[in-house]
Design an enzyme around this catalytic site. Structure first.
Site, PDB file in Angstrom:
ATOM      1  N   CYS A 202       0.799  -1.221   0.000  1.00  0.00           N
ATOM      2  CA  CYS A 202       0.000   0.000   0.000  1.00  0.00           C
ATOM      3  C   CYS A 202       0.834   1.275   0.000  1.00  0.00           C
ATOM      4  CB  CYS A 202      -0.937  -0.009   1.200  1.00  0.00           C
ATOM      5  SG  CYS A 202      -1.843  -1.582   1.394  1.00  0.00           S
TER       6      CYS A 202
ATOM      7  N   HIS B 164      -3.712   6.636   0.837  1.00  0.00           N
ATOM      8  CA  HIS B 164      -4.033   5.288   0.375  1.00  0.00           C
ATOM      9  C   HIS B 164      -5.521   5.047   0.579  1.00  0.00           C
ATOM     10  CE1 HIS B 164      -4.305   1.025  -0.065  1.00  0.00           C
ATOM     11  NE2 HIS B 164      -4.402   0.795   1.229  1.00  0.00           N
TER      12      HIS B 164
ATOM     13  N   ASN C 100     -10.198  -1.272  -2.894  1.00  0.00           N
ATOM     14  CA  ASN C 100      -8.820  -1.076  -2.444  1.00  0.00           C
ATOM     15  C   ASN C 100      -7.905  -1.826  -3.401  1.00  0.00           C
ATOM     16  OD1 ASN C 100      -6.303  -1.283  -1.193  1.00  0.00           O
ATOM     17  ND2 ASN C 100      -7.147  -1.519   0.863  1.00  0.00           N
TER      18      ASN C 100
END
Length: 338
Positions: free
Chosen positions: A116, A265, A295
């Site tokens: 991430c 993020h 995501n």
């Protein structure tokens, strides 16, 4: 005058297949559509088919960018490929992608395994290559297919993650610096809280019997060959480390008021809302662009930047604070001046 690394363009690619909340609600009757969206902020995730890899998505994203003509293939000096979904254990997927894209053989190509925070790390690497005079044009590619690691009966991760690839063109430019104030960190003590236990050298898949399925206290089913996430631990890490990381960007010469956009993020809506409230950031400056794709790990920040560009929220002179955090544990932040 020293040239500085500058972002010139971004493109991204999503798989054709959609996993929407209606489908998940049919599979998990205890979760209705509204509950899934309220908890995650995600309406659909895009999932690769059985024959599709992360590098296939990466190839299509790169072709989109290269066909726009902002840079010639012959002028690409390096291809940096960030993924935790490589085509093979070896060779590096970046070399395969270099050949598919018909980039010159003087082009450096290498992979790095980061999640991430990978986009921030990649920007830092590209900046170093350009500002040290080693390269003039760099393709930073992020690509992930976490769906390959997810057990279909594990709603704790299946509702969150989608597959994607993004490519960012960075080039040497006068003026700047356009990328600045890089901050990094890591804490491997949290490695087991977001992990695929089987498949590497520590626990090779070839040396393991078919891993047994098990059910956790929340009813999620997985094996040790699947992605495991300790949600509460990841949330606690994020609420602790990210505010510290964010604060380190600012001093007497730069305040939060100088930032036009905050691009974190894009983990999920619950976490982003909690961070925004804790950091007291204005909602109109806080980017949320993942409802259509979920995501996508290292791809979330470049996708959010591209969506913001297309909506006119980013133009020349915009100052952006970008913040990545997650698997590893690993975190990174920087300033981007457009």
């Amino acid at each position: 005058m020293t040239a500085h690394a500058r972002i010139l363009d971004i493109e991204y690619e999503l798989p054709a297949r959609s996993l929407d909340n209606e489908t998940l609600a049919r599979e998990f009757p205890e979760w209705d559509v509204d509950k899934i969206f309220a908890k995650t902020g995600i309406g659909e995730r895009r999932i690769v088919d059985e024959s599709e890899t992360a590098s296939d998505l990466a190839f299509r994203a790169c072709e989109k960018l290269l066909l726009k003509g902002n840079v010639q293939r012959s002028d690409i000096d390096a291809l940096i490929y960030c993924t935790q979904s490589p085509d093979y254990m070896l060779p590096a997927t970046a070399c395969i992608l270099q050949h598919r894209l018909q980039l010159p053989t003087h082009c450096a190509a290498f992979d790095f395994n980061q999640g991430c925070s990978g986009f921030i790390y990649g920007l830092g690497i590209a900046k170093g290559l350009i500002e040290s005079g080693q390269c003039r044009n760099v393709l930073l590619v992020t690509a992930e297919t976490y769906s390959r690691y997810i057990n279909p009966q594990d709603k704790s991760v299946r509702t969150l993650f989608g597959d994607a690839a993004a490519v960012t063109l960075l080039s040497a430019a006068d003026g700047g610096p356009f990328l600045d104030r890089f901050r990094y960190g890591s804490d491997g003590a949290g490695a087991e809280n977001l992990i695929v236990p089987i498949g590497g050298a520590r626990r090779p898949a070839a040396h393991s019997a078919q891993p047994a399925e098990y059910r956790d206290d929340s009813g999620n089913v997985r094996t040790d060959a699947n992605l495991y996430m300790n949600g509460p631990a990841i949330f606690e890490f994020s609420m602790t480390r990210v505010p510290q990381l964010f604060a380190s960007l600012f001093d007497e010469e730069l305040s939060q008021a100088d930032i036009d956009l905050f691009v974190f993020h894009q983990a999920n809506q619950f976490m982003l809302d909690a961070l925004r409230r804790r950091l007291k950031l204005p909602v109109e400056k806080f980017v949320s662009e993942f409802q259509h794709c979920g995501n996508t790990v290292s791809c979330t920040i470049p996708i959010a930047l591209k969506e913001s560009m297309d909506k006119g929220a980013i133009s020349e002179g915009t100052t952006i604070a970008a913040v990545g955090f997650g698997v590893g544990y690993s975190w990174g932040a920087c300033l981007i001046r457009w």
